[in-house]
Design a protein around this motif. Structure first.
Motif, PDB file in Angstrom:
ATOM      1  N   VAL A 241      -3.719   9.867 -12.962  1.00  0.00           N
ATOM      2  CA  VAL A 241      -5.082  10.238 -12.958  1.00  0.00           C
ATOM      3  C   VAL A 241      -5.570   9.864 -11.618  1.00  0.00           C
ATOM      4  N   VAL A 242      -5.312   8.744 -11.192  1.00  0.00           N
ATOM      5  CA  VAL A 242      -5.990   7.998 -10.095  1.00  0.00           C
ATOM      6  C   VAL A 242      -5.395   8.441  -8.935  1.00  0.00           C
ATOM      7  N   PHE A 243      -4.067   8.913  -8.681  1.00  0.00           N
ATOM      8  CA  PHE A 243      -3.443   9.803  -7.517  1.00  0.00           C
ATOM      9  C   PHE A 243      -4.132  10.747  -7.278  1.00  0.00           C
ATOM     10  N   ILE A 244      -4.321  11.931  -8.319  1.00  0.00           N
ATOM     11  CA  ILE A 244      -4.762  12.974  -8.032  1.00  0.00           C
ATOM     12  C   ILE A 244      -6.091  13.164  -7.772  1.00  0.00           C
ATOM     13  N   VAL A 247      -6.178   9.976  -4.106  1.00  0.00           N
ATOM     14  CA  VAL A 247      -5.327  10.285  -2.891  1.00  0.00           C
ATOM     15  C   VAL A 247      -5.582  11.981  -2.513  1.00  0.00           C
ATOM     16  N   ILE A 248      -5.077  12.936  -3.723  1.00  0.00           N
ATOM     17  CA  ILE A 248      -5.191  14.204  -3.349  1.00  0.00           C
ATOM     18  C   ILE A 248      -6.797  14.903  -3.179  1.00  0.00           C
ATOM     19  N   GLY A 249      -7.758  14.094  -3.949  1.00  0.00           N
ATOM     20  CA  GLY A 249      -9.169  14.667  -3.879  1.00  0.00           C
ATOM     21  C   GLY A 249      -9.578  15.660  -4.996  1.00  0.00           C
ATOM     22  N   LEU A 250      -8.753  15.816  -5.955  1.00  0.00           N
ATOM     23  CA  LEU A 250      -9.276  16.598  -7.153  1.00  0.00           C
ATOM     24  C   LEU A 250     -10.416  16.066  -8.014  1.00  0.00           C
ATOM     25  N   SER A 251     -10.734  17.089  -8.879  1.00  0.00           N
ATOM     26  CA  SER A 251     -11.883  16.479  -9.890  1.00  0.00           C
ATOM     27  C   SER A 251     -11.171  16.415 -11.095  1.00  0.00           C
ATOM     28  N   GLU A 252     -11.923  15.794 -12.151  1.00  0.00           N
ATOM     29  CA  GLU A 252     -11.522  15.701 -13.554  1.00  0.00           C
ATOM     30  C   GLU A 252     -10.965  16.768 -14.163  1.00  0.00           C
ATOM     31  N   VAL A 253     -11.952  17.952 -13.690  1.00  0.00           N
ATOM     32  CA  VAL A 253     -11.725  19.371 -14.190  1.00  0.00           C
ATOM     33  C   VAL A 253     -10.287  19.787 -13.639  1.00  0.00           C
ATOM     34  N   ASP A 254     -10.200  19.716 -12.385  1.00  0.00           N
ATOM     35  CA  ASP A 254      -8.857  20.167 -11.725  1.00  0.00           C
ATOM     36  C   ASP A 254      -7.762  19.333 -12.462  1.00  0.00           C
ATOM     37  N   TYR A 255      -7.620  18.228 -12.914  1.00  0.00           N
ATOM     38  CA  TYR A 255      -6.591  17.382 -13.550  1.00  0.00           C
ATOM     39  C   TYR A 255      -6.386  18.070 -14.914  1.00  0.00           C
ATOM     40  N   SER A 256      -7.299  18.459 -15.678  1.00  0.00           N
ATOM     41  CA  SER A 256      -7.176  19.011 -16.870  1.00  0.00           C
ATOM     42  C   SER A 256      -6.632  20.150 -16.919  1.00  0.00           C
ATOM     43  N   ILE A 299       7.435  17.182  -4.860  1.00  0.00           N
ATOM     44  CA  ILE A 299       6.333  18.146  -4.532  1.00  0.00           C
ATOM     45  C   ILE A 299       4.953  17.253  -4.877  1.00  0.00           C
ATOM     46  N   TYR A 300       5.087  16.929  -6.027  1.00  0.00           N
ATOM     47  CA  TYR A 300       3.987  16.484  -6.471  1.00  0.00           C
ATOM     48  C   TYR A 300       3.124  15.063  -5.668  1.00  0.00           C
ATOM     49  N   ALA A 301       4.218  14.210  -5.511  1.00  0.00           N
ATOM     50  CA  ALA A 301       4.027  13.038  -4.536  1.00  0.00           C
ATOM     51  C   ALA A 301       3.368  13.157  -3.034  1.00  0.00           C
ATOM     52  N   PHE A 302       3.963  14.358  -2.598  1.00  0.00           N
ATOM     53  CA  PHE A 302       3.471  14.742  -1.035  1.00  0.00           C
ATOM     54  C   PHE A 302       2.574  15.712  -1.084  1.00  0.00           C
ATOM     55  N   SER A 303       1.932  16.208  -2.362  1.00  0.00           N
ATOM     56  CA  SER A 303       0.941  17.109  -2.367  1.00  0.00           C
ATOM     57  C   SER A 303      -0.330  16.835  -1.416  1.00  0.00           C
ATOM     58  N   TRP A 304      -1.103  17.881  -1.276  1.00  0.00           N
ATOM     59  CA  TRP A 304      -2.352  17.936  -0.492  1.00  0.00           C
ATOM     60  C   TRP A 304      -3.437  18.890  -0.990  1.00  0.00           C
ATOM     61  N   SER A 305      -3.075  19.555  -1.993  1.00  0.00           N
ATOM     62  CA  SER A 305      -3.979  20.381  -2.574  1.00  0.00           C
ATOM     63  C   SER A 305      -3.851  20.942  -3.876  1.00  0.00           C
ATOM     64  N   PHE A 306      -4.693  21.409  -4.469  1.00  0.00           N
ATOM     65  CA  PHE A 306      -4.512  22.015  -6.074  1.00  0.00           C
ATOM     66  C   PHE A 306      -3.176  22.789  -6.024  1.00  0.00           C
ATOM     67  N   ALA A 307      -3.082  23.677  -5.170  1.00  0.00           N
ATOM     68  CA  ALA A 307      -2.039  24.746  -5.266  1.00  0.00           C
ATOM     69  C   ALA A 307      -0.769  23.847  -5.343  1.00  0.00           C
ATOM     70  N   SER A 308      -0.558  22.904  -4.221  1.00  0.00           N
ATOM     71  CA  SER A 308       0.753  22.376  -3.965  1.00  0.00           C
ATOM     72  C   SER A 308       1.185  21.459  -5.407  1.00  0.00           C
ATOM     73  N   VAL A 309       0.037  20.877  -5.959  1.00  0.00           N
ATOM     74  CA  VAL A 309       0.286  19.881  -7.167  1.00  0.00           C
ATOM     75  C   VAL A 309       0.844  20.848  -8.362  1.00  0.00           C
ATOM     76  N   THR A 310       0.108  21.973  -8.347  1.00  0.00           N
ATOM     77  CA  THR A 310       0.408  22.951  -9.332  1.00  0.00           C
ATOM     78  C   THR A 310       1.707  23.356  -9.222  1.00  0.00           C
ATOM     79  N   VAL A 311       2.435  23.777  -7.987  1.00  0.00           N
ATOM     80  CA  VAL A 311       3.806  23.950  -7.975  1.00  0.00           C
ATOM     81  C   VAL A 311       4.517  22.979  -8.239  1.00  0.00           C
ATOM     82  N   GLY A 312       4.491  21.777  -8.211  1.00  0.00           N
ATOM     83  CA  GLY A 312       5.066  20.514  -8.492  1.00  0.00           C
ATOM     84  C   GLY A 312       5.084  20.299 -10.066  1.00  0.00           C
TER      85      GLY A 312
END
Length: 414
Positions: A241-244, A247-256, A299-312
């Motif tokens: 939760v903290v990392f997303i 570090v990546i800068g996404l919101s709680e809604v994005d995380y859910s 992929i998740y650990a080196f992500s920079w956006s919602f799309a890259s995290v989604t792939v991971g």
């Protein structure tokens, strides 16, 4: 066709019971996080929920196996279902955080019995040549529970309140117990002499586990290495939760949304595996699942956006079910049911000790260095470890542990 349906009736009933309890687990997970946060407003108090189970396991796992192996696994599972229902029902009446934590400790103790007992009961009830398919279907059910449970929990909280949600949650374990009650016993306990649960008996049983580990070195190394690799996954999940968000800068809604997408990936992978389980070797399930799941974490650990995290997340969710089904089948095929409760408990004890260490170490490193560097390093180390692990699994000299003919397996576990 009729014979096949009859042959699967018992495993299907068991799977239904475990699936209903799995949904209950995820409803509980949502509800307890919310009630603790509402009561305290403290992220640290919520984080404390992560360490209760490992700490409880350290205090109980060294003796639970000695209790389980000499008694009815079905009855132990039933009792733990009833206890979990009772303890969850008491949470709304807890006057403070300390009382809630005390109830959670009791819940963790019940689960420390349930895990080894259910693993042994599944192994005894499901025929060896059906285990891959059963474990695949169980992964499918678990993945479904991962989506359905939080959805039900969230809906119940919105429509009612936390207290009523927890009471409804308790009913899931009562229903799971009712379904399980229709299954038969797998052992003739009246013919066994049940030893008293004394310190000397626990020490004796611990020696039995050590003897097994010495005799079946390869089985021990493979399963313990699997637990070690999964510690990296556990450590990254704790800080997810903290990392997303930070570090990546996404919101709680994005995380859910990401969690839901991961669940969909898991369900898709489990559905595919349940269809083709008998056509995929155990080794391929383990190696493919582990390497691809680890790739997802990288992929998740080196992500920079919602799309890259989604792939991971989709990759790790999809292939995690391959790994879990494969390693469960490997374990069931190579650990004798007569000592499986003790072996599972001791392995769980070792895992819990390292989980506590990892939680503390990762929290310290994240503050001392940076969370981004910590998660990235964990992912890379996990990938290297996974590659070495895969080499050990694919070693042709050890093929006897994976690819026995169906008739040979039947004779071995008759």
């Amino acid at each position: 066709m009729k014979q096949k349906i009859i042959a699967w009736k018992t495993p299907a009933t068991l799977l239904s019971s475990l699936s209903i309890a799995g949904i209950g687990d995820f409803i509980y997970l949502i509800a307890i996080n919310i009630i603790v946060y509402q009561m305290t407003g403290s992220a640290a108090a919520v984080a404390g929920l992560w360490v209760i189970s490992p700490l409880t396991n350290v205090a109980t796992k060294f003796w639970t196996g000695s209790f389980i192996d000499y008694r009815s696994k079905k009855k132990i599972m039933l009792v733990t279902f009833f206890l979990r229902a009772a303890f969850i029902s008491l949470i709304p009446f807890a006057p403070n955080l300390l009382a809630i934590y005390a109830i959670l400790v009791l819940l963790s103790i019940a689960k420390s019995f349930f895990g080894p007992a259910s693993m042994t009961y599944v192994t005894m009830l499901v025929a060896p040549h059906k285990r891959k398919r059963f474990n695949s279907l169980r992964s499918f059910a678990s993945s479904g529970a991962f989506i359905i449970g939080p959805a039900i929990g969230g809906a119940l909280i919105l429509m009612t309140n936390i207290s009523l949600t927890l009471w409804i949650n308790a009913s899931f374990f009562l229903i799971a117990a009712l379904v399980l009650a229709f299954l038969s016993e797998t052992e003739k306990l009246h013919q066994k002499k049940i030893p008293a649960l004394t310190f000397s008996q626990v020490v004796k049983d611990f020696t039995v586990v050590l003897d097994f580990m010495a005799e079946k070195k390869y089985v021990t190394v493979i399963y313990m290495s699997f637990l070690a690799v999964m510690l990296f996954s556990f450590a990254m999940d704790v800080q997810e939760v903290v990392f997303i968000q930070e570090v990546i800068g996404l919101s709680e809604v994005d995380y859910s949304l990401l969690i839901s997408i991961t669940g969909i990936g898991s369900v898709s992978g489990a559905l595919l595996l349940s269809v083709f389980a008998n056509k995929i070797s155990i080794r391929k399930m383990i190696v493919t699942g582990l390497l691809m799941m680890t790739t997802g974490y990288v992929i998740y650990a080196f992500s920079w956006s919602f799309a890259s995290v989604t792939v991971g997340f989709v990759i790790l969710g999809f292939f995690n079910v391959f790994l879990n089904a494969g390693i469960a089948t490997f374990y069931q095929n190579n650990v004798p049911v007569s000592i499986m409760g003790r072996v599972t408990s001791i392995f769980g004890l070792i895992q819990s000790i390292f989980q506590i260490f990892f939680i503390l170490a990762i929290g310290f490193l994240a503050d001392w260095i940076s969370l981004k560097l910590t998660i990235g390093s964990l992912a890379v180390i996990m990938l290297i470890t996974a590659l070495l692990y895969s080499i050990a699994v694919l070693n042709p000299k050890q093929s006897e542990w994976y690819e026995e003919e169906e008739e040979e397996i039947k004779e071995k576990f008759a």
